[in-house]
Design a protein around this motif. Structure first.
Motif, mmCIF file in Angstrom:
data_model
loop_
_atom_site.group_PDB
_atom_site.id
_atom_site.type_symbol
_atom_site.label_atom_id
_atom_site.label_comp_id
_atom_site.label_asym_id
_atom_site.label_seq_id
_atom_site.Cartn_x
_atom_site.Cartn_y
_atom_site.Cartn_z
ATOM 1 N N THR A 153 0.850 -1.212 0.064
ATOM 2 C CA THR A 153 0.009 -0.139 0.036
ATOM 3 C C THR A 153 0.878 1.316 -0.071
ATOM 4 O O THR A 153 0.493 2.224 -0.636
ATOM 5 C CB THR A 153 -0.847 -0.047 1.289
ATOM 6 O OG1 THR A 153 0.019 -0.460 2.347
ATOM 7 C CG2 THR A 153 -1.951 -0.971 1.097
ATOM 8 N N ALA A 154 1.910 1.212 0.684
ATOM 9 C CA ALA A 154 2.919 2.451 0.938
ATOM 10 C C ALA A 154 3.648 2.709 -0.372
ATOM 11 O O ALA A 154 3.935 3.811 -0.955
ATOM 12 C CB ALA A 154 3.889 2.346 2.098
ATOM 13 N N ASP A 202 2.292 1.762 -3.335
ATOM 14 C CA ASP A 202 1.547 2.469 -4.335
ATOM 15 C C ASP A 202 1.318 3.760 -4.157
ATOM 16 O O ASP A 202 1.070 4.501 -4.821
ATOM 17 C CB ASP A 202 0.199 1.551 -4.555
ATOM 18 C CG ASP A 202 0.476 0.267 -5.158
ATOM 19 O OD1 ASP A 202 1.360 0.155 -5.871
ATOM 20 O OD2 ASP A 202 -0.326 -0.777 -5.022
ATOM 21 N N GLU A 203 1.032 4.141 -2.765
ATOM 22 C CA GLU A 203 0.868 5.576 -2.575
ATOM 23 C C GLU A 203 1.965 6.603 -2.907
ATOM 24 O O GLU A 203 1.642 7.489 -3.444
ATOM 25 C CB GLU A 203 0.697 5.678 -1.017
ATOM 26 C CG GLU A 203 -0.502 6.093 -0.213
ATOM 27 C CD GLU A 203 -0.391 5.719 1.217
ATOM 28 O OE1 GLU A 203 0.189 6.755 1.667
ATOM 29 O OE2 GLU A 203 -1.162 5.035 1.599
ATOM 30 N N TRP A 204 3.063 6.107 -2.940
ATOM 31 C CA TRP A 204 4.143 6.742 -3.295
ATOM 32 C C TRP A 204 4.422 6.918 -4.894
ATOM 33 O O TRP A 204 4.595 8.026 -5.398
ATOM 34 C CB TRP A 204 5.563 6.359 -2.817
ATOM 35 C CG TRP A 204 5.841 7.061 -1.348
ATOM 36 C CD1 TRP A 204 5.829 6.402 -0.444
ATOM 37 C CD2 TRP A 204 6.338 8.679 -0.945
ATOM 38 N NE1 TRP A 204 6.454 7.145 0.611
ATOM 39 C CE2 TRP A 204 6.276 8.409 0.232
ATOM 40 C CE3 TRP A 204 6.159 9.664 -1.876
ATOM 41 C CZ2 TRP A 204 6.595 9.581 0.927
ATOM 42 C CZ3 TRP A 204 6.391 10.865 -0.952
ATOM 43 C CH2 TRP A 204 6.457 10.655 0.314
ATOM 44 N N HIS A 242 1.949 5.905 -7.382
ATOM 45 C CA HIS A 242 0.990 5.741 -8.576
ATOM 46 C C HIS A 242 0.605 7.018 -9.143
ATOM 47 O O HIS A 242 0.276 6.842 -10.291
ATOM 48 C CB HIS A 242 -0.284 5.054 -7.893
ATOM 49 C CG HIS A 242 -1.312 6.135 -7.436
ATOM 50 N ND1 HIS A 242 -0.867 6.756 -5.928
ATOM 51 C CD2 HIS A 242 -2.268 6.730 -7.687
ATOM 52 C CE1 HIS A 242 -2.055 7.523 -5.971
ATOM 53 N NE2 HIS A 242 -2.629 7.552 -6.955
ATOM 54 N N ASP A 243 1.175 8.134 -8.752
ATOM 55 C CA ASP A 243 0.850 9.418 -9.310
ATOM 56 C C ASP A 243 1.671 10.509 -8.807
ATOM 57 O O ASP A 243 1.571 11.471 -7.999
ATOM 58 C CB ASP A 243 -0.563 9.805 -8.827
ATOM 59 C CG ASP A 243 -0.892 11.431 -9.301
ATOM 60 O OD1 ASP A 243 -0.770 11.702 -10.674
ATOM 61 O OD2 ASP A 243 -1.602 12.138 -8.761
ATOM 62 N N TYR A 244 3.092 10.230 -9.161
ATOM 63 C CA TYR A 244 4.098 11.152 -9.008
ATOM 64 C C TYR A 244 4.761 11.855 -10.007
ATOM 65 O O TYR A 244 5.196 11.520 -11.409
ATOM 66 C CB TYR A 244 5.074 10.447 -8.215
ATOM 67 C CG TYR A 244 6.080 9.655 -8.873
ATOM 68 C CD1 TYR A 244 5.842 8.282 -9.046
ATOM 69 C CD2 TYR A 244 7.449 9.764 -9.296
ATOM 70 C CE1 TYR A 244 6.437 7.406 -9.884
ATOM 71 C CE2 TYR A 244 8.163 9.115 -9.860
ATOM 72 C CZ TYR A 244 7.509 7.894 -10.309
ATOM 73 O OH TYR A 244 8.534 6.755 -10.995
ATOM 74 N N SER A 292 -0.019 13.996 -7.555
ATOM 75 C CA SER A 292 -0.236 14.164 -6.105
ATOM 76 C C SER A 292 1.138 14.137 -5.162
ATOM 77 O O SER A 292 1.222 14.640 -3.909
ATOM 78 C CB SER A 292 -1.002 13.166 -5.387
ATOM 79 O OG SER A 292 -0.667 11.869 -5.731
ATOM 80 N N ARG A 293 2.171 13.770 -5.695
ATOM 81 C CA ARG A 293 3.464 13.557 -5.077
ATOM 82 C C ARG A 293 4.794 14.137 -6.019
ATOM 83 O O ARG A 293 4.490 14.040 -7.293
ATOM 84 C CB ARG A 293 3.746 12.058 -4.521
ATOM 85 C CG ARG A 293 2.753 11.617 -3.927
ATOM 86 C CD ARG A 293 2.877 10.807 -2.684
ATOM 87 N NE ARG A 293 1.685 10.812 -1.712
ATOM 88 C CZ ARG A 293 1.798 10.144 -0.758
ATOM 89 N NH1 ARG A 293 2.990 9.752 -0.101
ATOM 90 N NH2 ARG A 293 0.658 10.074 -0.045
ATOM 91 N N ALA A 296 4.340 15.124 -0.476
ATOM 92 C CA ALA A 296 3.024 15.441 -1.076
ATOM 93 C C ALA A 296 2.968 16.982 -1.725
ATOM 94 O O ALA A 296 3.860 17.962 -1.596
ATOM 95 C CB ALA A 296 1.790 15.559 -0.180
#
Ligand SMILES: CC(C)(COP(=O)(O)OP(=O)(O)OC[C@H]1O[C@@H](n2cnc3c(N)ncnc32)[C@H](O)[C@@H]1OP(=O)(O)O)[C@@H](O)C(=O)NCCC(=O)NCCS
Length: 186
Positions: A98-99, A101-103, A105-107, A139-140, A183
């Motif tokens: 999950t971490a 993917d959080e970093w 998936h959209d950077y 988003s990042r 972020a």
């Protein structure tokens, strides 16, 4: 005491505009990084390929005679890109999926940020970084930098970048790197 006005102008550059000044930009990069001059030829095809990537964005600082004094660029990171796969591989070993993917998936990958030595230490690097990220809509933001201490480290910490991966070894480079991120918007 009032701060003296900045001598340099910061502007956005299109890929076409940077292409015309690629040799000058690469020479700036090699000087800032203190790399051997041959690095220019080695890096040129890579910079040209980066310009074609989705959401590529570049800002430069121009001096009094319109010479390049600083540059920052990056693009949207995506699966299949060398850096993306390297960072994902490293992050997977230390963080839950999950971490990761959080970093990832959209950077925006902040690929390069450099200021000529004569213009360093006056806040120009920070101005370039902020201007570059102002126009980014992911988003990042993620970046990699050799393990500190360095001017780059001080700058990234000041702008709120946190550790994503530490002491990481990219394939083909013996130096330990940190991957930092934050972020957006800043
Ligand atoms: C990393 C790099 C881009 C940073 O650029 P820079 O212009 O030197 O750095 P900054 O914008 O952070 O400058 C901040 C310094 O200016 C000072 N300063 C003066 N006026 C300032 C102002 N108005 N605003 C902010 N800082 C100011 C700060 O106090 C700070 O000084 P300090 O470093 O002694 O604490 C630059 O040093 C560089 O090109 N290094 C070599 C290449 C490199 O490592 N690139 C990064 C690869 S990951």
């Amino acid at each position: 005491m009032t701060a003296s006005p900045r001598l340099e102008r910061i502007i956005e550059m299109t890929a076409q505009e940077l292409n015309v000044r690629l040799a000058e930009a690469l020479s700036l990069y090699v000087t800032a990084m203190n790399y051997p001059p041959g690095t220019v030829e080695q890096r040129a095809p890579m910079w040209l390929a980066h310009m074609l990537r989705e959401d590529w964005r570049c800002v430069v600082a121009l001096g009094e005679r319109d010479e390049l004094v600083g540059i920052g660029y990056g693009y949207r990171g995506a699966a299949g890109q060398w850096w993306h796969e390297q960072v994902r591989r490293g992050l997977t070993t230390v963080a839950p999926p999950t971490a990761v993917d959080e970093w990832m998936h959209d950077y925006f990958e902040l690929t390069e940020l450099h200021v000529l030595p004569r213009a360093q230490g006056r806040g120009l690097g920070e101005d370039l970084l902020r201007r570059l990220l102002e126009g980014v809509h992911t988003s990042r933001v993620l970046l990699s930098t050799p393990e500190g201490p360095s001017k780059a480290w001080k700058l990234y910490r000041r702008v709120g970048f946190v550790d994503v991966l530490r002491h990481y070894q990219f394939t083909g480079d013996p130096r330990p790197f940190a991957v930092l991120g934050r972020a957006l918007p800043v």
